[in-house]
Design a protein around this motif. Sequence first.
Motif, mmCIF file in Angstrom:
data_model
loop_
_atom_site.group_PDB
_atom_site.id
_atom_site.type_symbol
_atom_site.label_atom_id
_atom_site.label_comp_id
_atom_site.label_asym_id
_atom_site.label_seq_id
_atom_site.Cartn_x
_atom_site.Cartn_y
_atom_site.Cartn_z
ATOM 1 N N ILE A 147 -5.856 1.152 3.232
ATOM 2 C CA ILE A 147 -4.646 0.663 3.904
ATOM 3 C C ILE A 147 -4.500 -0.848 3.731
ATOM 4 C CG2 ILE A 147 -3.556 0.347 6.164
ATOM 5 C CD1 ILE A 147 -4.730 3.134 6.891
ATOM 6 N N VAL A 148 -5.592 -1.571 3.937
ATOM 7 C CA VAL A 148 -5.542 -3.031 3.759
ATOM 8 C C VAL A 148 -5.205 -3.370 2.311
ATOM 9 C CG1 VAL A 148 -6.953 -5.129 3.771
ATOM 10 C CG2 VAL A 148 -7.091 -3.531 5.679
ATOM 11 N N PHE A 149 -5.826 -2.667 1.376
ATOM 12 C CA PHE A 149 -5.603 -2.938 -0.039
ATOM 13 C C PHE A 149 -4.137 -2.736 -0.413
ATOM 14 C CE2 PHE A 149 -5.714 -2.558 -4.558
ATOM 15 C CZ PHE A 149 -6.730 -3.418 -4.944
ATOM 16 N N THR A 150 -3.549 -1.626 0.012
ATOM 17 C CA THR A 150 -2.146 -1.375 -0.339
ATOM 18 C C THR A 150 -1.219 -2.407 0.287
ATOM 19 O OG1 THR A 150 -1.956 0.252 1.455
ATOM 20 C CG2 THR A 150 -2.449 1.093 -0.749
ATOM 21 N N SER A 151 -1.561 -2.883 1.472
ATOM 22 C CA SER A 151 -0.755 -3.938 2.100
ATOM 23 C C SER A 151 -0.824 -5.219 1.280
ATOM 24 C CB SER A 151 -1.241 -4.213 3.523
ATOM 25 O OG SER A 151 -1.104 -3.077 4.322
ATOM 26 N N TYR A 152 -2.017 -5.571 0.860
ATOM 27 C CA TYR A 152 -2.186 -6.785 0.070
ATOM 28 C C TYR A 152 -1.566 -6.657 -1.317
ATOM 29 C CZ TYR A 152 -4.990 -9.623 3.200
ATOM 30 O OH TYR A 152 -5.405 -10.404 4.236
ATOM 31 N N VAL A 153 -1.588 -5.470 -1.875
ATOM 32 C CA VAL A 153 -0.975 -5.278 -3.194
ATOM 33 C C VAL A 153 0.519 -5.574 -3.127
ATOM 34 C CG1 VAL A 153 -0.323 -3.516 -4.901
ATOM 35 C CG2 VAL A 153 -2.689 -3.774 -4.211
ATOM 36 N N GLY A 154 1.171 -5.146 -2.045
ATOM 37 C CA GLY A 154 2.588 -5.474 -1.868
ATOM 38 C C GLY A 154 2.806 -6.966 -1.831
ATOM 39 N N MET A 155 1.927 -7.674 -1.138
ATOM 40 C CA MET A 155 2.038 -9.137 -1.090
ATOM 41 C C MET A 155 1.718 -9.756 -2.443
ATOM 42 S SD MET A 155 0.565 -10.352 2.572
ATOM 43 C CE MET A 155 -0.904 -9.342 2.645
#
Length: 169
Positions: A147-155
Amino acid sequence: INNQLPEMFRAVIVLAITLPVLLNLNWKLTLISMAMIPLIVAFSIVYFRKIQGQFTIVETADGAMSTALQENLSGVRVVRAFGRERYERDKFADRIGTLRDRVKHLIGLFAIFWSLMDFMTILQQVVVLYFGAWFTIRGDISVGTFIVFTSYVGMFLWPFRNLGRQLSD
């Protein structure tokens, strides 16, 4: 410069912050998440080199329209004296119509560019979701890391997309 420079600075800062975090979370998934970046950058450069001439065409049409307007405004008495109002109005309408058509064509080219950029960015996020889910199912990463990774990928990905916008501006 007033609008573009801070936006470019912000994109660089976001990239500088998110990349180490992504690498720390999972370096394999980070490499997967960066797979489209060279393609996005190359596509932006090639596309804008190809349409660069369209900017000149629009500027030329804008100059012709502005020149016709300035000539009409400064020579309004002469135009009236010779009864050339209709001719000058038609000439100006032709110039502004040409400008409209050129701008419309350029906007159409931008629409193609932004649609493809959005598609590539979203496709990259789908690839990250797929591999992230696969890594999570295999137990390589936790659900929280996913979940954290996918959030950061968007950023991480959207600043690259916006750098293309900065390039066009």
